[in-house]
Design a protein around this motif. Structure first.
Motif, PDB file in Angstrom:
ATOM      1  N   GLY A  35      -8.955  -2.131  -8.563  1.00 24.69           N
ATOM      2  CA  GLY A  35      -7.947  -1.112  -8.812  1.00 24.69           C
ATOM      3  C   GLY A  35      -7.367  -1.227 -10.207  1.00 24.69           C
ATOM      4  O   GLY A  35      -7.499  -2.255 -10.871  1.00 24.69           O
ATOM      5  N   TRP A  47       0.394   2.268  -8.870  1.00 23.95           N
ATOM      6  CA  TRP A  47      -1.050   2.359  -8.692  1.00 23.95           C
ATOM      7  C   TRP A  47      -1.588   3.591  -9.405  1.00 23.95           C
ATOM      8  O   TRP A  47      -0.969   4.668  -9.370  1.00 23.95           O
ATOM      9  CB  TRP A  47      -1.359   2.439  -7.200  1.00 23.95           C
ATOM     10  N   THR A  49      -5.549   4.072  -9.699  1.00 23.86           N
ATOM     11  CA  THR A  49      -6.826   4.426  -9.110  1.00 23.86           C
ATOM     12  C   THR A  49      -7.476   3.180  -8.532  1.00 23.86           C
ATOM     13  O   THR A  49      -7.085   2.051  -8.852  1.00 23.86           O
ATOM     14  CB  THR A  49      -7.748   5.070 -10.159  1.00 23.86           C
ATOM     15  N   ALA A  50      -8.468   3.389  -7.680  1.00 31.35           N
ATOM     16  CA  ALA A  50      -9.198   2.276  -7.091  1.00 31.35           C
ATOM     17  C   ALA A  50     -10.623   2.707  -6.786  1.00 31.35           C
ATOM     18  O   ALA A  50     -10.895   3.903  -6.591  1.00 31.35           O
ATOM     19  CB  ALA A  50      -8.507   1.781  -5.824  1.00 31.35           C
ATOM     20  N   THR A  52     -13.973   1.321  -4.327  1.00 31.70           N
ATOM     21  CA  THR A  52     -14.402   0.385  -3.295  1.00 31.70           C
ATOM     22  C   THR A  52     -15.667  -0.353  -3.716  1.00 31.70           C
ATOM     23  O   THR A  52     -16.280  -0.046  -4.743  1.00 31.70           O
ATOM     24  CB  THR A  52     -14.676   1.118  -1.981  1.00 31.70           C
ATOM     25  N   THR A  57     -13.983   6.357  -4.625  1.00 33.21           N
ATOM     26  CA  THR A  57     -12.836   6.315  -5.524  1.00 33.21           C
ATOM     27  C   THR A  57     -11.633   7.060  -4.949  1.00 33.21           C
ATOM     28  O   THR A  57     -11.772   7.989  -4.138  1.00 33.21           O
ATOM     29  CB  THR A  57     -13.196   6.917  -6.886  1.00 33.21           C
ATOM     30  N   CYS A  95      -5.797  -4.354 -14.373  1.00 34.87           N
ATOM     31  CA  CYS A  95      -6.806  -4.252 -13.326  1.00 34.87           C
ATOM     32  C   CYS A  95      -6.545  -5.334 -12.287  1.00 34.87           C
ATOM     33  O   CYS A  95      -5.902  -6.353 -12.579  1.00 34.87           O
ATOM     34  CB  CYS A  95      -8.224  -4.351 -13.885  1.00 34.87           C
ATOM     35  N   TRP A 101      -8.836  -4.416   1.866  1.00 31.96           N
ATOM     36  CA  TRP A 101      -7.620  -3.628   1.785  1.00 31.96           C
ATOM     37  C   TRP A 101      -7.581  -2.584   2.891  1.00 31.96           C
ATOM     38  O   TRP A 101      -8.597  -2.118   3.366  1.00 31.96           O
ATOM     39  CB  TRP A 101      -7.447  -2.973   0.408  1.00 31.96           C
ATOM     40  N   PRO A 104      -5.561   0.981  -0.699  1.00 31.11           N
ATOM     41  CA  PRO A 104      -5.797   0.481  -2.056  1.00 31.11           C
ATOM     42  C   PRO A 104      -4.647   0.691  -3.016  1.00 31.11           C
ATOM     43  O   PRO A 104      -4.649   0.130  -4.109  1.00 31.11           O
ATOM     44  CB  PRO A 104      -7.038   1.277  -2.504  1.00 31.11           C
ATOM     45  N   SER A 105      -3.650   1.493  -2.649  1.00 33.13           N
ATOM     46  CA  SER A 105      -2.511   1.731  -3.532  1.00 33.13           C
ATOM     47  C   SER A 105      -1.433   0.657  -3.414  1.00 33.13           C
ATOM     48  O   SER A 105      -0.473   0.657  -4.188  1.00 33.13           O
ATOM     49  CB  SER A 105      -1.898   3.096  -3.239  1.00 33.13           C
ATOM     50  N   TYR A 110      -3.897  -6.825  -3.360  1.00 33.78           N
ATOM     51  CA  TYR A 110      -4.738  -7.365  -4.428  1.00 33.78           C
ATOM     52  C   TYR A 110      -4.459  -8.846  -4.651  1.00 33.78           C
ATOM     53  O   TYR A 110      -3.308  -9.243  -4.814  1.00 33.78           O
ATOM     54  CB  TYR A 110      -4.518  -6.576  -5.726  1.00 33.78           C
TER      55      TYR A 110
END
Length: 123
Positions: A35, A47, A49-50, A52, A57, A95, A101, A104-105, A110
């Protein structure tokens, strides 16, 4: 020892573009979701973007259509292409890597973080 090292930040005029890179070491890169977060002056880290492990995305509404995240597992690197930059995009960009997760936000998802790279967009 896991290391995430961002690069590519700098000063750009509004409407311009930058490409950030994040080189990972000390982990099985392909097994991690990655991310990008950012923290503007006087603001909370947010956040952006992320991506996988499989390459799917997600984007924050504020950057959708302007930013693109991608990854190169052969190079252990994740990229953030930023187009049509605005002054409000000014921030330190970080990053981060997540083994698992649910959302992801969420920062707490993380496990590893880079030191950040400064992006400044002038009007």
């Amino acid at each position: 020892q896991v290391q995430l090292v961002e690069s590519g930040g700098g000063l750009v005029q509004a409407g311009g573009s930058l490409r950030l890179s994040c080189a990972a070491s000390g982990l099985t890169f392909s097994a991690y979701g990655m991310g990008w977060f950012r923290q503007g002056p006087g603001k909370e880290r947010e956040w952006v973007t992320a991506i996988t492990r499989g390459g799917s995305t997600n984007y924050a509404d504020s950057v959708k259509g302007r930013f693109t995240i991608s990854r190169d597992n052969a190079k252990n690197t994740v990229f953030l292409q930023m187009n049509s930059l605005k002054p409000e995009d000014t921030a330190v960009y970080y990053c981060a890597a997540a083994r698992f997760w649910s959302r992801p936000s969420l920062r707490d998802e993380y496990a590893y973080w880079g030191q950040g790279t400064q992006v400044t967009v002038s009007s």
